[in-house]
Design a protein around this motif. Structure first.
Motif, PDB file in Angstrom:
ATOM      1  N   ALA A  79       6.631  10.960   8.088  1.00 39.32           N
ATOM      2  CA  ALA A  79       5.463  11.841   8.217  1.00 39.32           C
ATOM      3  C   ALA A  79       4.493  11.619   7.063  1.00 39.32           C
ATOM      4  O   ALA A  79       3.269  11.633   7.258  1.00 39.32           O
ATOM      5  N   ILE A  80       5.016  11.392   5.865  1.00 46.78           N
ATOM      6  CA  ILE A  80       4.159  11.102   4.712  1.00 46.78           C
ATOM      7  C   ILE A  80       3.405   9.788   4.937  1.00 46.78           C
ATOM      8  O   ILE A  80       2.205   9.702   4.672  1.00 46.78           O
ATOM      9  N   LEU A  81       4.094   8.780   5.422  1.00 41.69           N
ATOM     10  CA  LEU A  81       3.446   7.497   5.716  1.00 41.69           C
ATOM     11  C   LEU A  81       2.331   7.664   6.746  1.00 41.69           C
ATOM     12  O   LEU A  81       1.225   7.148   6.571  1.00 41.69           O
ATOM     13  N   LYS A  82       2.622   8.394   7.828  1.00 40.02           N
ATOM     14  CA  LYS A  82       1.605   8.622   8.857  1.00 40.02           C
ATOM     15  C   LYS A  82       0.404   9.368   8.281  1.00 40.02           C
ATOM     16  O   LYS A  82      -0.747   9.011   8.544  1.00 40.02           O
ATOM     17  N   ALA A  83       0.673  10.413   7.510  1.00 41.85           N
ATOM     18  CA  ALA A  83      -0.418  11.228   6.955  1.00 41.85           C
ATOM     19  C   ALA A  83      -1.269  10.425   5.980  1.00 41.85           C
ATOM     20  O   ALA A  83      -2.502  10.535   5.990  1.00 41.85           O
ATOM     21  N   THR A  84      -0.637   9.615   5.146  1.00 40.10           N
ATOM     22  CA  THR A  84      -1.423   8.838   4.184  1.00 40.10           C
ATOM     23  C   THR A  84      -2.207   7.715   4.867  1.00 40.10           C
ATOM     24  O   THR A  84      -3.331   7.418   4.455  1.00 40.10           O
ATOM     25  N   ILE A  85      -1.652   7.128   5.905  1.00 39.06           N
ATOM     26  CA  ILE A  85      -2.391   6.092   6.646  1.00 39.06           C
ATOM     27  C   ILE A  85      -3.607   6.706   7.320  1.00 39.06           C
ATOM     28  O   ILE A  85      -4.725   6.186   7.210  1.00 39.06           O
ATOM     29  N   VAL A  86      -3.414   7.826   8.004  1.00 34.08           N
ATOM     30  CA  VAL A  86      -4.524   8.456   8.710  1.00 34.08           C
ATOM     31  C   VAL A  86      -5.592   8.951   7.728  1.00 34.08           C
ATOM     32  O   VAL A  86      -6.791   8.753   7.953  1.00 34.08           O
ATOM     33  N   SER A  87      -5.163   9.543   6.626  1.00 28.05           N
ATOM     34  CA  SER A  87      -6.155  10.040   5.658  1.00 28.05           C
ATOM     35  C   SER A  87      -6.938   8.884   5.035  1.00 28.05           C
ATOM     36  O   SER A  87      -8.151   8.996   4.832  1.00 28.05           O
ATOM     37  N   SER A  88      -6.272   7.783   4.752  1.00 25.34           N
ATOM     38  CA  SER A  88      -6.978   6.628   4.187  1.00 25.34           C
ATOM     39  C   SER A  88      -7.955   6.033   5.198  1.00 25.34           C
ATOM     40  O   SER A  88      -9.081   5.663   4.832  1.00 25.34           O
ATOM     41  N   LEU A  89      -7.549   5.950   6.456  1.00 25.81           N
ATOM     42  CA  LEU A  89      -8.460   5.435   7.482  1.00 25.81           C
ATOM     43  C   LEU A  89      -9.647   6.366   7.707  1.00 25.81           C
ATOM     44  O   LEU A  89     -10.772   5.908   7.916  1.00 25.81           O
ATOM     45  N   LEU A  90      -9.395   7.673   7.654  1.00 22.50           N
ATOM     46  CA  LEU A  90     -10.494   8.641   7.766  1.00 22.50           C
ATOM     47  C   LEU A  90     -11.487   8.477   6.621  1.00 22.50           C
ATOM     48  O   LEU A  90     -12.705   8.529   6.832  1.00 22.50           O
ATOM     49  N   LEU A  91     -10.973   8.289   5.418  1.00 24.06           N
ATOM     50  CA  LEU A  91     -11.854   8.110   4.264  1.00 24.06           C
ATOM     51  C   LEU A  91     -12.663   6.825   4.361  1.00 24.06           C
ATOM     52  O   LEU A  91     -13.846   6.810   4.032  1.00 24.06           O
ATOM     53  N   VAL A  92     -12.032   5.751   4.815  1.00 26.25           N
ATOM     54  CA  VAL A  92     -12.757   4.487   4.984  1.00 26.25           C
ATOM     55  C   VAL A  92     -13.861   4.665   6.023  1.00 26.25           C
ATOM     56  O   VAL A  92     -15.002   4.245   5.808  1.00 26.25           O
ATOM     57  N   ALA A  93     -13.541   5.309   7.137  1.00 23.78           N
ATOM     58  CA  ALA A  93     -14.543   5.518   8.182  1.00 23.78           C
ATOM     59  C   ALA A  93     -15.660   6.442   7.697  1.00 23.78           C
ATOM     60  O   ALA A  93     -16.836   6.158   7.882  1.00 23.78           O
ATOM     61  N   TYR A 113      -4.195   4.211  -1.280  1.00 20.91           N
ATOM     62  CA  TYR A 113      -3.159   4.413  -0.264  1.00 20.91           C
ATOM     63  C   TYR A 113      -1.764   4.142  -0.839  1.00 20.91           C
ATOM     64  O   TYR A 113      -0.837   4.924  -0.633  1.00 20.91           O
ATOM     65  N   ILE A 114      -1.626   3.062  -1.556  1.00 24.33           N
ATOM     66  CA  ILE A 114      -0.323   2.711  -2.138  1.00 24.33           C
ATOM     67  C   ILE A 114       0.110   3.774  -3.144  1.00 24.33           C
ATOM     68  O   ILE A 114       1.250   4.247  -3.116  1.00 24.33           O
ATOM     69  N   PHE A 115      -0.805   4.176  -4.011  1.00 24.41           N
ATOM     70  CA  PHE A 115      -0.461   5.166  -5.039  1.00 24.41           C
ATOM     71  C   PHE A 115      -0.171   6.540  -4.441  1.00 24.41           C
ATOM     72  O   PHE A 115       0.789   7.196  -4.830  1.00 24.41           O
ATOM     73  N   ILE A 116      -0.988   7.001  -3.506  1.00 26.88           N
ATOM     74  CA  ILE A 116      -0.784   8.341  -2.953  1.00 26.88           C
ATOM     75  C   ILE A 116       0.507   8.396  -2.152  1.00 26.88           C
ATOM     76  O   ILE A 116       1.241   9.390  -2.205  1.00 26.88           O
ATOM     77  N   THR A 117       0.823   7.340  -1.423  1.00 25.74           N
ATOM     78  CA  THR A 117       2.077   7.315  -0.668  1.00 25.74           C
ATOM     79  C   THR A 117       3.268   7.383  -1.614  1.00 25.74           C
ATOM     80  O   THR A 117       4.216   8.146  -1.400  1.00 25.74           O
ATOM     81  N   THR A 118       3.212   6.621  -2.679  1.00 22.50           N
ATOM     82  CA  THR A 118       4.306   6.615  -3.648  1.00 22.50           C
ATOM     83  C   THR A 118       4.440   7.962  -4.357  1.00 22.50           C
ATOM     84  O   THR A 118       5.548   8.501  -4.462  1.00 22.50           O
ATOM     85  N   ILE A 119       3.331   8.515  -4.806  1.00 24.81           N
ATOM     86  CA  ILE A 119       3.393   9.764  -5.573  1.00 24.81           C
ATOM     87  C   ILE A 119       3.857  10.926  -4.702  1.00 24.81           C
ATOM     88  O   ILE A 119       4.720  11.708  -5.112  1.00 24.81           O
ATOM     89  N   VAL A 120       3.317  11.049  -3.492  1.00 22.97           N
ATOM     90  CA  VAL A 120       3.718  12.155  -2.618  1.00 22.97           C
ATOM     91  C   VAL A 120       5.177  11.997  -2.198  1.00 22.97           C
ATOM     92  O   VAL A 120       5.939  12.978  -2.182  1.00 22.97           O
ATOM     93  N   SER A 121       5.588  10.789  -1.892  1.00 15.47           N
ATOM     94  CA  SER A 121       6.998  10.565  -1.530  1.00 15.47           C
ATOM     95  C   SER A 121       7.933  10.908  -2.681  1.00 15.47           C
ATOM     96  O   SER A 121       8.954  11.571  -2.491  1.00 15.47           O
ATOM     97  N   MET A 122       7.562  10.465  -3.872  1.00 22.19           N
ATOM     98  CA  MET A 122       8.415  10.751  -5.033  1.00 22.19           C
ATOM     99  C   MET A 122       8.439  12.240  -5.368  1.00 22.19           C
ATOM    100  O   MET A 122       9.463  12.757  -5.808  1.00 22.19           O
ATOM    101  N   SER A 123       7.337  12.940  -5.147  1.00 24.59           N
ATOM    102  CA  SER A 123       7.348  14.383  -5.416  1.00 24.59           C
ATOM    103  C   SER A 123       8.286  15.103  -4.456  1.00 24.59           C
ATOM    104  O   SER A 123       9.004  16.016  -4.861  1.00 24.59           O
ATOM    105  N   ARG A 124       8.305  14.690  -3.192  1.00 22.11           N
ATOM    106  CA  ARG A 124       9.214  15.328  -2.222  1.00 22.11           C
ATOM    107  C   ARG A 124      10.672  14.951  -2.496  1.00 22.11           C
ATOM    108  O   ARG A 124      11.559  15.797  -2.433  1.00 22.11           O
TER     109      ARG A 124
END
Length: 130
Positions: A79-93, A113-124
């Protein structure tokens, strides 16, 4: 009852806001080899004003604030991967259509994208390990 739920998720939203700030700043530091030119720093606050609401809203819609974090599993990481991919694509668009990336290096989006995915995953995961 709803007030109790909001009080439970506010610390996680705060951590994620901090994660967005750290990941964007880390992306800039990595992109410019730890010496950020002044002309790019002036856009940083504006980018944060766009990044934070988009990412936090996307995280909310993907259910990152709805679970028990003591029981974080592989499904939560997906779910974190999906959310970070979608948020990054939304920001690019959004930034691509709005300002045509003027003053923003495009590599920032991939690094963020790489940093936010890593940081959010590590926080959880750190909550589960604790």
């Amino acid at each position: 009852m709803k007030n109790k739920r909001i009080n439970k998720i506010l610390p996680f939203i705060g951590v994620d806001i901090l994660a967005v700030i750290v990941s964007l700043f880390g992306a800039y530091l990595t992109r410019f080899d730890f010496i950020i030119p002044a002309e790019y720093l002036q856009h940083f606050g504006i980018l944060l004003a766009v990044f934070i609401p988009v990412k936090i809203t996307t995280f909310y819609f993907f259910g990152l604030y709805s679970g028990m974090y003591r029981y974080t599993s592989v499904w939560d990481l997906i779910a974190i991967l999906k959310a970070t991919i979608v948020s990054s694509l939304l920001l690019v668009a959004l930034l691509g259509f709005a300002i045509f990336f003027s003053g923003i290096p495009r590599s920032i989006f991939l690094l963020d994208y790489i940093f936010i995915t890593t940081i959010v995953s590590m926080s959880r995961i750190s909550i589960r390990l604790y």
